[in-house]
Scaffold this motif. Structure first.
Motif, mmCIF file in Angstrom:
data_model
loop_
_atom_site.group_PDB
_atom_site.id
_atom_site.type_symbol
_atom_site.label_atom_id
_atom_site.label_comp_id
_atom_site.label_asym_id
_atom_site.label_seq_id
_atom_site.Cartn_x
_atom_site.Cartn_y
_atom_site.Cartn_z
ATOM 1 N N VAL A 141 -7.170 4.815 10.569
ATOM 2 C CA VAL A 141 -5.933 4.478 9.859
ATOM 3 C C VAL A 141 -5.556 5.603 8.895
ATOM 4 O O VAL A 141 -4.388 5.977 8.794
ATOM 5 N N LYS A 142 -6.529 6.171 8.205
ATOM 6 C CA LYS A 142 -6.247 7.290 7.302
ATOM 7 C C LYS A 142 -5.672 8.469 8.086
ATOM 8 O O LYS A 142 -4.699 9.091 7.651
ATOM 9 N N HIS A 143 -6.247 8.757 9.240
ATOM 10 C CA HIS A 143 -5.737 9.837 10.075
ATOM 11 C C HIS A 143 -4.288 9.565 10.485
ATOM 12 O O HIS A 143 -3.433 10.462 10.440
ATOM 13 N N PHE A 144 -4.000 8.336 10.875
ATOM 14 C CA PHE A 144 -2.636 7.976 11.258
ATOM 15 C C PHE A 144 -1.672 8.161 10.085
ATOM 16 O O PHE A 144 -0.587 8.730 10.239
ATOM 17 N N LEU A 145 -2.066 7.678 8.909
ATOM 18 C CA LEU A 145 -1.192 7.790 7.744
ATOM 19 C C LEU A 145 -0.958 9.248 7.357
ATOM 20 O O LEU A 145 0.157 9.621 6.982
ATOM 21 N N THR A 146 -1.985 10.076 7.478
ATOM 22 C CA THR A 146 -1.792 11.499 7.171
ATOM 23 C C THR A 146 -0.906 12.176 8.211
ATOM 24 O O THR A 146 -0.180 13.102 7.886
ATOM 25 N N SER A 147 -0.948 11.682 9.453
ATOM 26 C CA SER A 147 -0.065 12.247 10.483
ATOM 27 C C SER A 147 1.397 11.934 10.196
ATOM 28 O O SER A 147 2.296 12.611 10.701
ATOM 29 N N LEU A 148 1.644 10.932 9.358
ATOM 30 C CA LEU A 148 3.009 10.591 8.943
ATOM 31 C C LEU A 148 3.453 11.396 7.733
ATOM 32 O O LEU A 148 4.582 11.245 7.267
ATOM 33 N N GLY A 149 2.545 12.225 7.209
ATOM 34 C CA GLY A 149 2.902 13.074 6.083
ATOM 35 C C GLY A 149 2.368 12.618 4.740
ATOM 36 O O GLY A 149 2.673 13.222 3.715
ATOM 37 N N ILE A 150 1.595 11.559 4.714
ATOM 38 C CA ILE A 150 1.008 11.089 3.457
ATOM 39 C C ILE A 150 -0.209 11.959 3.140
ATOM 40 O O ILE A 150 -1.058 12.179 4.003
ATOM 41 N N SER A 151 -0.296 12.415 1.913
ATOM 42 C CA SER A 151 -1.409 13.267 1.515
ATOM 43 C C SER A 151 -2.734 12.504 1.610
ATOM 44 O O SER A 151 -2.847 11.369 1.111
#
Length: 70
Positions: free
Chosen positions: A26-36
């Protein structure tokens, strides 16, 4: 904040690793959306905190979003 859980199938050690993997995905997915990634804390909960009677509902990830105003 990302909290990942597992059902009671398997050992405690396996379920903790499984929930850690879920949280990392989930962290990887969120970072792929541009979240630091510095803004995302993850917690692997294993099979703890299982309020549901259904194993399918215990296999979950919860995301807590905090909004800070300047």
């Amino acid at each position: 904040e990302v909290y990942a859980y597992a059902d009671s199938a398997g050992t405690d050690e396996y379920n903790l690793k499984l929930s850690a993997s879920r949280a990392a995905s989930v962290k990887h997915f969120l970072t792929s959306l541009g979240i630091s990634p510095d803004l995302i804390d993850v917690s692997a909960m294993g099979e703890s905190h299982r309020p549901n009677s259904s194993p399918e509902l215990d296999r979950r990830v919860e995301i807590l979003v905090r909004i800070f105003k300047n």
